[in-house]
Design a protein around this motif. Structure first.
Motif, short mmCIF file in Angstrom:
data_model
loop_
_atom_site.label_atom_id
_atom_site.label_comp_id
_atom_site.label_asym_id
_atom_site.label_seq_id
_atom_site.Cartn_x
_atom_site.Cartn_y
_atom_site.Cartn_z
N ARG A 137 0.76 -1.31 0.15
CA ARG A 137 0.09 0.04 -0.04
C ARG A 137 0.72 1.39 -0.09
O ARG A 137 0.62 2.41 0.43
N TRP A 138 1.98 1.25 -0.66
CA TRP A 138 3.02 2.16 -0.68
C TRP A 138 2.69 3.05 -2.18
O TRP A 138 3.32 2.84 -2.82
N ARG A 139 1.49 3.63 -2.33
CA ARG A 139 1.46 4.32 -3.65
C ARG A 139 2.55 5.31 -4.24
O ARG A 139 2.69 5.18 -5.36
N ARG A 140 2.98 6.18 -3.30
CA ARG A 140 4.08 7.17 -3.64
C ARG A 140 4.97 6.27 -4.28
O ARG A 140 5.93 6.59 -4.98
N THR A 141 5.58 5.20 -3.50
CA THR A 141 6.73 4.45 -3.92
C THR A 141 6.48 3.77 -5.16
O THR A 141 7.51 3.79 -5.96
N SER A 142 5.33 3.25 -5.32
CA SER A 142 4.86 2.45 -6.47
C SER A 142 5.12 3.40 -7.70
O SER A 142 5.73 3.10 -8.72
N THR A 143 4.48 4.74 -7.54
CA THR A 143 4.58 5.66 -8.48
C THR A 143 5.72 6.03 -9.08
O THR A 143 6.36 5.89 -10.26
N ALA A 144 6.95 6.15 -8.03
CA ALA A 144 8.03 6.34 -8.28
C ALA A 144 8.90 5.21 -9.02
O ALA A 144 9.81 5.54 -9.88
N LEU A 145 8.59 4.31 -8.63
CA LEU A 145 9.24 2.93 -9.38
C LEU A 145 8.68 2.68 -10.84
O LEU A 145 9.56 2.47 -11.58
N LEU A 146 7.31 3.01 -11.01
CA LEU A 146 6.85 2.74 -12.27
C LEU A 146 7.54 3.92 -13.11
O LEU A 146 7.49 3.65 -14.44
N ILE A 147 7.57 5.20 -12.72
CA ILE A 147 8.16 6.28 -13.53
C ILE A 147 9.51 5.93 -14.12
O ILE A 147 10.07 6.56 -15.02
N GLY A 148 10.13 5.21 -13.17
CA GLY A 148 11.55 4.73 -13.48
C GLY A 148 11.74 3.92 -14.85
O GLY A 148 12.77 3.50 -15.09
N LEU A 149 10.39 2.99 -15.14
CA LEU A 149 10.61 2.17 -16.28
C LEU A 149 11.09 3.10 -17.57
O LEU A 149 12.18 2.21 -18.08
N PRO A 150 10.54 4.14 -17.99
CA PRO A 150 11.38 4.59 -19.19
C PRO A 150 12.67 5.11 -18.91
O PRO A 150 13.45 5.05 -20.05
#
Length: 206
Positions: free
Chosen positions: A28-41
């Protein structure tokens, strides 16, 4: 060296994707999740930057440099849809989400789906070929243009074929066979022969 970087980028992409989804649905760490997914590109763009540095350092141009550029193109063209696909399946498997729906098979929904695929392919091809074009001056220009020329043909052909397929579905939409119940372009159920056969009168019954 480029092959090693490509493998490392591929592994990093899937690790980041898995960690991002796990952080969102399990921790349930949404901010961490968003940061990790932004790192994909960022992973694929970093791979491209290292490819540029490799050529500037005097490396001989090869198909692996073009392949590295294609990763960035794929990430921009197909990345968002891939993340959504993984998100739906991860949520279903580990977070009690609804079962992911299959791709539509019939009707206008199938036509729209084919145009979406064509659009992603065109964007991916355009970005990849633009990045490859930027590599040409770094690889002794026209002297090594032939190294990358086949990519223009292959990616251009892939984009054209996808557009033609989507156009065919626009001209000739795929209709569901008789007896198949469709909802939003997806098969719901198939009627049996008993369901579709007309009822017999008492006189006709044995």
């Amino acid at each position: 060296m480029i092959v090693t970087l490509i493998v490392a980028a591929e592994v990093s992409f899937w690790i980041l994707l898995g960690l991002g989804l796990a952080a969102r649905y399990l921790l349930r760490w949404r901010r961490t999740s968003t940061a990790l997914l932004i790192g994909l590109p960022v992973v694929d763009l970093t791979l491209y930057a290292l490819t540029v540095l490799d050529l500037r350092g005097g490396a001989t141009a090869s198909w692996t440099h073009a392949l590295a550029a294609s990763y960035a193109g794929f990430s921009i063209g197909y990345g968002p849809s891939l993340v959504r696909w993984a998100d739906r399946h991860f949520q279903y498997r580990f977070a009690g989400g609804p079962k992911p729906l299959p791709s539509p098979k019939y009707g206008p929904e199938r036509t729209r789906y084919e145009w979406q695929v064509a659009g992603r392919t065109v964007v991916s091809a355009a970005v990849t070929l633009s990045l490859i074009t930027l590599l040409v001056p770094l690889s002794a220009g026209a002297a090594h243009f032939g190294t990358f020329a086949q990519w223009y043909l292959k990616l251009g052909l892939a984009a054209v074929i996808n557009v033609i397929v989507a156009g065919c579905y626009s001209l000739w939409p795929k209709e569901a066979p008789a007896g198949v119940v469709v909802e939003n372009g997806r098969v719901v159920t198939e009627r049996t022969l008993a369901d579709t056969a007309p009822a017999r009168t008492p006189a006709e019954r044995p």
